[in-house]
Design a protein around this motif. Structure first.
Motif, PDB file in Angstrom:
ATOM      1  N   TYR A  38       0.826  -1.214   0.000  1.00  0.00           N
ATOM      2  CA  TYR A  38       0.000   0.000   0.000  1.00  0.00           C
ATOM      3  C   TYR A  38       0.862   1.266   0.000  1.00  0.00           C
ATOM      4  O   TYR A  38       0.504   2.271  -0.592  1.00  0.00           O
ATOM      5  CB  TYR A  38      -0.930   0.026   1.214  1.00  0.00           C
ATOM      6  N   TRP A  41       2.571   1.101  -3.888  1.00  0.00           N
ATOM      7  CA  TRP A  41       1.693   1.207  -5.061  1.00  0.00           C
ATOM      8  C   TRP A  41       0.840   2.468  -5.049  1.00  0.00           C
ATOM      9  O   TRP A  41       0.543   3.040  -6.090  1.00  0.00           O
ATOM     10  CB  TRP A  41       0.753  -0.001  -5.152  1.00  0.00           C
ATOM     11  N   TYR A  42       0.405   2.868  -3.851  1.00  0.00           N
ATOM     12  CA  TYR A  42      -0.568   3.967  -3.805  1.00  0.00           C
ATOM     13  C   TYR A  42       0.038   5.258  -3.273  1.00  0.00           C
ATOM     14  O   TYR A  42      -0.036   6.287  -3.949  1.00  0.00           O
ATOM     15  CB  TYR A  42      -1.801   3.531  -3.006  1.00  0.00           C
ATOM     16  N   LYS A 117      -2.646   2.303   3.478  1.00  0.00           N
ATOM     17  CA  LYS A 117      -3.794   2.195   4.391  1.00  0.00           C
ATOM     18  C   LYS A 117      -3.501   1.300   5.588  1.00  0.00           C
ATOM     19  O   LYS A 117      -4.095   1.433   6.635  1.00  0.00           O
ATOM     20  CB  LYS A 117      -5.048   1.721   3.660  1.00  0.00           C
ATOM     21  N   GLU A 118      -2.589   0.355   5.446  1.00  0.00           N
ATOM     22  CA  GLU A 118      -2.144  -0.490   6.553  1.00  0.00           C
ATOM     23  C   GLU A 118      -0.926  -1.248   6.076  1.00  0.00           C
ATOM     24  O   GLU A 118      -0.648  -1.287   4.882  1.00  0.00           O
ATOM     25  CB  GLU A 118      -3.233  -1.473   6.988  1.00  0.00           C
ATOM     26  N   LYS A 178      -6.143   1.465  -2.895  1.00  0.00           N
ATOM     27  CA  LYS A 178      -6.434   1.215  -4.304  1.00  0.00           C
ATOM     28  C   LYS A 178      -7.242   2.356  -4.928  1.00  0.00           C
ATOM     29  O   LYS A 178      -8.197   2.834  -4.340  1.00  0.00           O
ATOM     30  CB  LYS A 178      -7.241  -0.083  -4.391  1.00  0.00           C
TER      31      LYS A 178
ATOM     32  N   THR B 249      -5.287  -6.817  -1.546  1.00  0.00           N
ATOM     33  CA  THR B 249      -5.273  -5.415  -1.972  1.00  0.00           C
ATOM     34  C   THR B 249      -6.668  -4.811  -1.997  1.00  0.00           C
ATOM     35  O   THR B 249      -6.825  -3.636  -2.263  1.00  0.00           O
ATOM     36  CB  THR B 249      -4.641  -5.271  -3.365  1.00  0.00           C
TER      37      THR B 249
END
Lengths: 247, 317
Positions: A38, A41-42, A117-118, A178, B249
């Motif tokens: 997380y 990627w984000y 997010k975590e 995401k 995800t």
């Protein structure tokens, strides 16, 4: 604008989960370590996109951990971070880790701090909120979109059963998930450039921990699947109602 | 010292996860011989005195509070409420809101934080609470060393118990700086059960061959009061909306029943669902890894099996 992206180091999603030292430590033998997905990627990729749109953006990456983390930090620089800071602390208490990030953030004067997010190992989802509170900043969790205009951020975020669009002034802490961006692979130019980008190591800032991780256990193994013949699915429905009490 | 539980409410009702948190808080309060207070921010048409049936002695309500999208303002209110009753245990549900507010409260109160608790505190040797880690692939025991603790309770991890009792409801006004977060728009998917809260989930994977075959997933979901979900491959192919994607995800869920049709059960998918109480797998491939994680399984063609299951559920009434 200065952006700080927090990256954590986690075992690969397919890693075997086992423990050593009387079940007090994760068994890291043969485990592939990655940037927490997380975070990479984000959070990181969205920060890189903001930098690509606005050349004045300065993008720093922070990691709290030991020297063994340098490989994942170099990867973050290869993807597009300008500079990295590693705080040399092995403490696992989320508030101790948050304190390290908050101290670095205070000195660096960042207007946007991004986390995933975590993490996929501790699953705490507390880091963004802890850092925000320590810095007295606004915090928005589970962001799926982020646009910045001047000193104002517009954020789409997940709420239970839907989505909310909020606007908030900077400085701001965001946890990303995401939707924020699409995962990237570092290119050769980035990998070469990452070798010479600064990776600053700072000593841990003292902070008393309030929790500690005492003992890991593996969940009890499943009793095994009860297979029901394909020509008798009615039996499944009966078992779900009477045995599992799930219907 | 008293226990404080943060209550989430929506459309005039108290969220089920908050009721679980109340019952958990009530068990802690009873063992410690202390009182249980519930905190409600904002107005609701729910009967708050009825929270007594979950062991609540007192409900503190902050009627004038409106900043329900601002974690800073909410944490400020919770910390002030906790301070006013000298609470030493503050319980949230580990929901989207709980996860975002509880850490801020812990910082404000100098409290130890445990997120996603799945057990009552064990006080025989210190103060220890269990939680899931590694996406449900392991458990850990957290030792809390501070005199004040902030705990978020994992949904579906604590049973709701009813007791006799009526709670007193008191109104409060806290001094909280104006929020700088503005809500511009809220989009709610209406008519369906939110996945994160669902007790039962019917989920479909690539084995269903295309979005046109989701009718049977939706029909079974409707018959059983379940939410619908899907695998990553399905969301990526745009057969189903992304918010239905469960897995590493996507969303991690822990319903009482997870019913997977045509999903092979890759490790990343299991990470999102392995905390479900009962897992059912329908797959025509007997080698599908999901069977190893399942409680019940049928090796068979979903297109033949599902209509029979739907019929059987209908007959059950």
């Amino acid at each position: 604008m200065k952006i700080l992206v927090c990256i954590s180091r986690t075992p690969d999603t397919t890693a075997k989960i086992a423990f050593t030292d009387n079940n007090t430590k994760f068994a890291s033998d043969g485990v592939q370590w990655i940037i927490n997905p997380y975070d990479e990627w984000y959070a990181l990729v969205r920060a890189i996109e903001l930098k690509e749109k606005d050349a004045s953006v300065v993008l720093h990456v922070i990691h709290v951990g030991g020297a063994e983390s340098e490989a994942i930090i170099r990867k973050a620089l290869a993807l597009g971070g300008d500079e990295a800071i590693r705080v040399n602390s092995e403490d696992q208490d989320p508030q101790v880790v948050a304190h390290q990030i908050a101290q670095v953030a205070k000195e660096g004067g960042y207007s946007l701090i991004l986390t995933g997010k975590e993490t996929i190992d501790h699953n705490g989802s507390s880091m963004g909120a802890l850092v925000a509170e320590m810095l007295d900043m606004n915090y928005v969790a589970l962001a799926t979109r982020l646009e910045i205009e001047g000193t104002l951020a517009t954020v789409h975020r997940e709420i239970e059963g839907g989505e909310e669009i909020v606007s908030t002034p900077l400085p701001l802490v965001l946890s990303c998930q995401k939707g924020m961006a699409e995962a990237r692979i570092p290119n050769m130019r980035g990998i070469m450039a990452a070798r010479t980008r600064p990776l600053k190591v700072v000593d841990a800032y003292p902070f008393a921990s309030t929790t500690s991780n005492e003992q890991f256990t593996l969940p009890p193994p499943k009793a095994g699947v009860k297979l029901i013949p394909a020509d008798n699915p009615e039996l499944l429905v009966k078992l779900l109602r009477e045995e599992a009490k799930a219907l | 010292m008293p226990v404080l539980v943060f209550i989430e409410h929506q459309d005039g009702s108290i969220k089920k996860q908050s009721v679980e948190a109340l019952c958990y808080g009530s068990a802690i309060a009873q063992r410690a011989g202390t009182t249980l207070t519930a905190l409600v921010l904002g107005t609701t048409s729910a009967d708050l005195s009825a929270l007594g049936t979950y062991g609540v002695n007192q409900v503190m309500q902050v009627n004038a509070f409106t900043a329900l999208s601002d974690t800073k303002a909410m944490a400020n209110a919770v910390a002030q409420a906790a301070g006013s009753i000298t609470a030493d245990t503050i319980v949230f549900s580990n929901t989207i809101t709980g996860k975002a507010v509880a850490p801020r409260v812990a910082v404000r109160l100098g409290a130890g934080l445990v997120t996603g608790a799945i057990s009552l505190p064990d006080t025989t040797n210190g103060y220890r609470i269990q939680k899931n880690v590694f996406s449900g692939k392991a458990l850990t025991e957290i030792l809390v060393k501070s005199p004040i603790r902030v705990i978020t309770l994992q949904p579906n991890a604590f049973e709701i118990v009813h007791q006799e009792g009526i709670a007193t409801v008191t109104q409060h006004a806290f001094d909280i700086p104006a929020s700088t977060i503005t809500v511009k728009e809220v989009q709610k998917s209406s008519g369906t059960i939110p996945l994160a809260e669902a007790e039962r989930v019917i989920s479909g994977g690539r084995g269903l061959k295309g979005p046109e075959h989701w009718g049977m997933i939706e029909e079974l979901a409707q018959l059983t009061g379940a939410a619908t979900a899907c695998s990553r491959a399905v969301a990526d192919a745009h057969w189903r909306p992304h918010h239905e994607h469960v897995g590493q995800t996507g969303l991690a869920i822990a319903p009482n029943l997870y019913f997977a049709v045509g999903i092979s059960g890759a490790i990343q998918h299991l990470a999102g669902v392995n905390r479900s109480k009962t897992i059912v797998v329908i797959n025509k491939d007997p080698e599908a890894p999901f069977f190893k994680a399942a409680d019940y399984g049928i090796v068979g063609d979903a297109f033949e099996v599902m209509p029979k299951i739907i019929q059987a559920v209908k007959e059950l009434g």
